[in-house]
Motif scaffolding. Structure first.
Motif, PDB file in Angstrom:
ATOM      1  N   ILE A 254       1.065  -1.287   0.014  1.00 56.17           N
ATOM      2  CA  ILE A 254       0.020   0.048  -0.011  1.00 56.17           C
ATOM      3  C   ILE A 254       0.861   1.202  -0.098  1.00 56.17           C
ATOM      4  O   ILE A 254       0.727   2.211  -0.643  1.00 56.17           O
ATOM      5  N   ALA A 255       1.894   1.281   0.909  1.00 50.26           N
ATOM      6  CA  ALA A 255       2.784   2.417   0.932  1.00 50.26           C
ATOM      7  C   ALA A 255       3.644   2.514  -0.343  1.00 50.26           C
ATOM      8  O   ALA A 255       3.497   3.684  -0.945  1.00 50.26           O
ATOM      9  N   LEU A 256       4.082   1.470  -1.106  1.00 47.77           N
ATOM     10  CA  LEU A 256       4.557   1.331  -2.315  1.00 47.77           C
ATOM     11  C   LEU A 256       3.629   1.979  -3.340  1.00 47.77           C
ATOM     12  O   LEU A 256       4.027   2.473  -4.223  1.00 47.77           O
ATOM     13  N   GLY A 257       2.224   1.370  -3.225  1.00 47.10           N
ATOM     14  CA  GLY A 257       1.263   1.789  -4.101  1.00 47.10           C
ATOM     15  C   GLY A 257       1.034   3.345  -4.144  1.00 47.10           C
ATOM     16  O   GLY A 257       0.920   4.057  -5.081  1.00 47.10           O
ATOM     17  N   VAL A 258       1.196   4.142  -2.954  1.00 43.68           N
ATOM     18  CA  VAL A 258       0.915   5.548  -2.747  1.00 43.68           C
ATOM     19  C   VAL A 258       2.086   6.155  -3.410  1.00 43.68           C
ATOM     20  O   VAL A 258       2.062   7.140  -4.192  1.00 43.68           O
ATOM     21  N   PHE A 259       3.221   5.244  -3.295  1.00 43.93           N
ATOM     22  CA  PHE A 259       4.498   5.819  -3.934  1.00 43.93           C
ATOM     23  C   PHE A 259       4.466   5.800  -5.275  1.00 43.93           C
ATOM     24  O   PHE A 259       4.835   6.899  -5.985  1.00 43.93           O
ATOM     25  N   VAL A 260       3.990   5.006  -5.901  1.00 51.87           N
ATOM     26  CA  VAL A 260       3.627   5.022  -7.426  1.00 51.87           C
ATOM     27  C   VAL A 260       2.668   5.796  -7.774  1.00 51.87           C
ATOM     28  O   VAL A 260       3.065   6.577  -8.777  1.00 51.87           O
ATOM     29  N   ILE A 261       1.570   6.176  -6.973  1.00 54.68           N
ATOM     30  CA  ILE A 261       0.789   6.932  -7.527  1.00 54.68           C
ATOM     31  C   ILE A 261       1.174   8.368  -7.467  1.00 54.68           C
ATOM     32  O   ILE A 261       1.065   9.170  -8.311  1.00 54.68           O
ATOM     33  N   ASN A 262       2.082   8.750  -6.303  1.00 58.77           N
ATOM     34  CA  ASN A 262       2.584  10.073  -6.171  1.00 58.77           C
ATOM     35  C   ASN A 262       3.684  10.342  -7.501  1.00 58.77           C
ATOM     36  O   ASN A 262       3.606  11.461  -7.993  1.00 58.77           O
ATOM     37  N   PHE A 263       4.286   9.067  -8.070  1.00 59.01           N
ATOM     38  CA  PHE A 263       5.233   9.312  -9.057  1.00 59.01           C
ATOM     39  C   PHE A 263       4.635   9.628 -10.423  1.00 59.01           C
ATOM     40  O   PHE A 263       4.714  10.627 -11.211  1.00 59.01           O
ATOM     41  N   PHE A 264       3.364   8.992 -10.495  1.00 61.60           N
ATOM     42  CA  PHE A 264       2.671   9.275 -11.828  1.00 61.60           C
ATOM     43  C   PHE A 264       1.887  10.540 -11.769  1.00 61.60           C
ATOM     44  O   PHE A 264       1.446  11.274 -12.935  1.00 61.60           O
ATOM     45  N   ILE A 265       1.582  11.143 -10.476  1.00 59.30           N
ATOM     46  CA  ILE A 265       1.048  12.423 -10.332  1.00 59.30           C
ATOM     47  C   ILE A 265       1.904  13.325 -10.937  1.00 59.30           C
ATOM     48  O   ILE A 265       1.372  14.237 -11.897  1.00 59.30           O
ATOM     49  N   TYR A 266       3.127  13.186 -10.400  1.00 59.21           N
ATOM     50  CA  TYR A 266       4.147  14.198 -11.062  1.00 59.21           C
ATOM     51  C   TYR A 266       4.415  14.058 -12.357  1.00 59.21           C
ATOM     52  O   TYR A 266       4.861  15.127 -13.020  1.00 59.21           O
ATOM     53  N   LYS A 267       4.099  12.922 -12.967  1.00 61.66           N
ATOM     54  CA  LYS A 267       4.388  12.774 -14.443  1.00 61.66           C
ATOM     55  C   LYS A 267       3.279  13.578 -15.199  1.00 61.66           C
ATOM     56  O   LYS A 267       3.548  13.982 -16.239  1.00 61.66           O
ATOM     57  N   HIS A 268       2.075  13.471 -14.654  1.00 60.62           N
ATOM     58  CA  HIS A 268       0.986  14.254 -15.474  1.00 60.62           C
ATOM     59  C   HIS A 268       0.516  15.683 -14.670  1.00 60.62           C
ATOM     60  O   HIS A 268      -0.429  16.294 -15.249  1.00 60.62           O
ATOM     61  N   GLY A 269       1.133  16.101 -13.609  1.00 58.70           N
ATOM     62  CA  GLY A 269       0.672  17.016 -12.874  1.00 58.70           C
ATOM     63  C   GLY A 269       1.899  17.823 -11.997  1.00 58.70           C
ATOM     64  O   GLY A 269       2.862  17.787 -12.541  1.00 58.70           O
TER      65      GLY A 269
END
Length: 449
Positions: A254-269
Motif C-alpha cells: 500500500i505504501a509502495l502503491g502510494v509511492f507509485v501514485i505520487n510518481f505518476f501524479i508528478y508525471k502528469h501534474g
C-alpha cells in the motif's frame, strides 16, 4: 478480570459494539492527520505537497509495525479462543520484544533513507525540504508508534477497544494544541514548520505509550515477569512473524502503491495535484473509518471462533461484517459526492488544489464498497491463519496493475490525471473481487473439515 467471550452471543451486536469504539478512535486519529494537513496548508502549497509526499514514506513505518501487531493480535485471539493462558503470556512477551527490536531497526534505516525516497518521488526545492524535516523526525520516534500498535494488539485481541479509542481522542486534542505552537512559533517559540508537525506527533505517541501500558497492566492483569527470559521463545517470535510479515508486506505494498501514485501524479501534474490528492486522501480516510473498525472487530471475533473451532460462526462473522459495512459505505458515498469541493476547500483555497482533489474524490468514491470487501476479507483470512493472500492481493492492486493501468489510461489513452484516478478504482475493485473468491475458497475448506 473476565474478558468478553465472542464464541457465543449476538454476532451482529458484538461486531457493532466492538467496531464503534475502534471507529470513533480512528475518527479522531484521522482528524489528528486532518489537523496536520490543515496547518501544513496554511504554511504553503509546497509544505502541503511535502507532507503529502511524506505520507507514502511515513506509511512504510506504519506498515511494518502494524503488520507485526496484526499477526500478534490474530494469534492472541486464537489462543484466547482455545483458553490457553500460557500461550497468551508467551505471545505477549515475545510480541513486545519483537516490536521494540524491529522499531529500532526501522527508525535508524528510515531516518537516513527517507530523504532519498522523497527525492525519487520527484520532490525538489522547498517541497523536498519540508517533506524531509517531517519524515526524518517521525522516524526518529518510530519506537513509540510500534509500542502503541503492539499494546493495542494485546487489548483488542481480547475485545478491549476503548483504551485505544481514549488515547486517540486525547491525542487529537493534544495535537490540536501542540501543532500551532510548534509550527508557527507564537509566544517567542521557534517557528518549526513541518518539523513542528512531526514533533507534536511524537509527543502524542509518547503520551499514548505510557497510557496504554498502564491500561494493559490494569485490564489484562499483565505482570512484569512475562518480560523475563523465562518466556523468551524463538518459536513464538517465528509464529508472530509468520502471521505478521504477510500483513506487513500487504501494508508495504500500500505504501509502495502510494509511492507509485505520487510518481505518476508528478508525471502528469504538479505540486497542486499532489496537494489536492493528499487532502482528498484525508477526507477519504474519514469516510472509510467504519471499514477499519469492522476490520478489527472481524479479526478478533473470527480469530476467537477459529481457535474454538466454531467454523460456522467464522463464516457468519464474514457475512455480517460485509453486510454492515456495505450499508454504511453506501451512505458515505451519497454524502461525499456533492460535498467534495467544499471539503477540499477547507484545507487549501488554491483553485488548482481544490479542482484536482474534488475530481479525485468524485471518481474514487465508486471504490468505497470495494474497500469494505477487501478489509473484512483480509481480516477473516488473517484470523484463520491464511495471511499469505494479503501479499498476493497487495502486489496485484498496488504494484502490477497500477503500472499497467496508469500507463494505459494516463499516457497511452491520454487521460492524464483522470486516468490515474480511474486506475485506482479499477485496481481496487478487481482486487476486492479476487479477495471474495479467496475467502469463499478457504471458508469452504473449513466447513468440510
Amino acid at each position: 478480570m473476565q474478558l468478553d467471550d465472542y464464541t457465543k452471543g449476538d454476532l451482529k451486536k458484538q461486531l457493532i459494539t466492538m467496531a464503534v469504539p475502534v471507529s470513533v478512535g480512528l475518527f479522531f486519529n484521522t482528524m489528528f492527520n486532518v489537523v496536520d494537513t490543515f496547518y501544513a496548508g496554511k504554511l504553503s502549497t509546497e509544505a502541503l505537497a511535502g507532507m503529502s509526499l511524506s505520507f507514502s514514506v511515513f506509511f512504510m513505518l506504519i506498515a511494518i509495525v502494524s503488520g507485526v501487531s496484526t499477526g500478534l493480535s490474530a494469534l492472541l485471539s486464537i489462543a484466547s479462543g482455545k483458553r490457553n493462558q500460557e500461550e497468551v503470556r508467551v505471545l505477549t512477551s515475545n510480541g513486545m520484544f519483537l516490536t521494540v527490536a524491529i522499531s529500532i531497526i526501522i527508525s535508524v534505516l528510515g531516518f537516513f533513507i527517507s530523504p532519498m525516497l522523497l527525492h525519487i518521488l520527484g520532490a525538489k526545492g522547498e517541497t523536498l525540504n519540508q517533506g524531509t524535516y517531517y519524515v526524518k523526525a517521525i522516524y526518529a520516534g518510530a519506537i513509540f508508534f510500534g509500542l502503541n500498535s503492539a499494546l493495542n494488539a494485546l487489548l483488542s485481541s481480547r475485545g478491549v477497544t476503548k483504551p485505544y479509542r481514549n488515547f486517540l481522542i486525547i491525542g487529537f486534542f493534544l495535537n490540536l494544541i501542540l501543532d500551532p505552537l510548534f509550527i508557527f512559533g507564537p509566544f517567542g517559540l521557534p517557528r518549526l514548520g513541518t518539523l513542528g508537525v512531526a514533533l507534536a506527533t511524537i509527543i502524542v505517541q509518547i503520551v499514548g505509550t505510557v497510557y496504554l501500558f498502564f491500561k494493559c497492566k490494569k485490564v489484562l492483569n499483565i505482570s512484569m515477569d512475562i518480560f523475563t527470559k523465562k518466556y523468551f521463545q524463538f518459536k513464538a517470535q517465528f509464529d508472530i512473524l509468520a502471521q505478521g510479515i504477510p500483513a506487513s508486506l500487504n501494508m508495504l505494498t500500500i505504501a509502495l502503491g502510494v509511492f507509485v501514485i505520487n510518481f505518476f501524479i508528478y508525471k502528469h501534474g504538479d505540486d497542486a495535484a499532489i496537494a489536492g490528492y493528499g487532502v482528498a486522501m484525508r477526507i477519504e480516510q474519514l469516510a472509510l473509518l467504519p471499514a477499519l473498525g469492522l476490520n478489527t472487530a472481524a479479526l478478533t471475533i473470527a480469530g476467537q471462533n477459529y481457535g474454538a473451532k466454531n467454523f460456522d460462526r467464522v463464516k457468519a462473522t464474514y457475512k455480517e461484517g460485509i453486510k454492515i459495512g456495505v450499508i454504511i459505505m453506501t451512505i458515505g458515498m451519497i454524502i461525499i459526492f456533492p460535498l467534495a469541493s467544499f471539503l477540499i476547500g477547507i484545507f487549501n483555497k488554491d483553485s488548482a488544489v481544490v479542482f484536482e482533489g474534488t475530481r479525485y474524490l468524485r471518481i474514487e468514491f465508486i471504490a468505497f464498497n470495494a474497500y469494505i470487501i477487501l478489509n473484512i476479507g483480509l481480516s477473516i483470512l488473517q484470523a484463520i491463519k491464511k495471511p499469505h493472500y494479503a501479499i498476493w492481493i497487495g502486489v496485484y492492486r498496488q504494484l502490477i496493475m497500477p503500472f499497467i493501468l496508469f500507463n494505459l489510461f494516463g499516457s497511452i489513452l491520454g487521460w492524464g490525471l483522470v486516468g490515474i484516478w480511474w486506475g485506482i478504482v479499477t485496481t481496487t475493485w478487481t482486487g476486492a473481487l479476487a479477495c471474495l473468491l479467496f475467502v469463499k475458497y478457504e471458508l469452504s475448506k473449513l466447513s468440510s473439515n
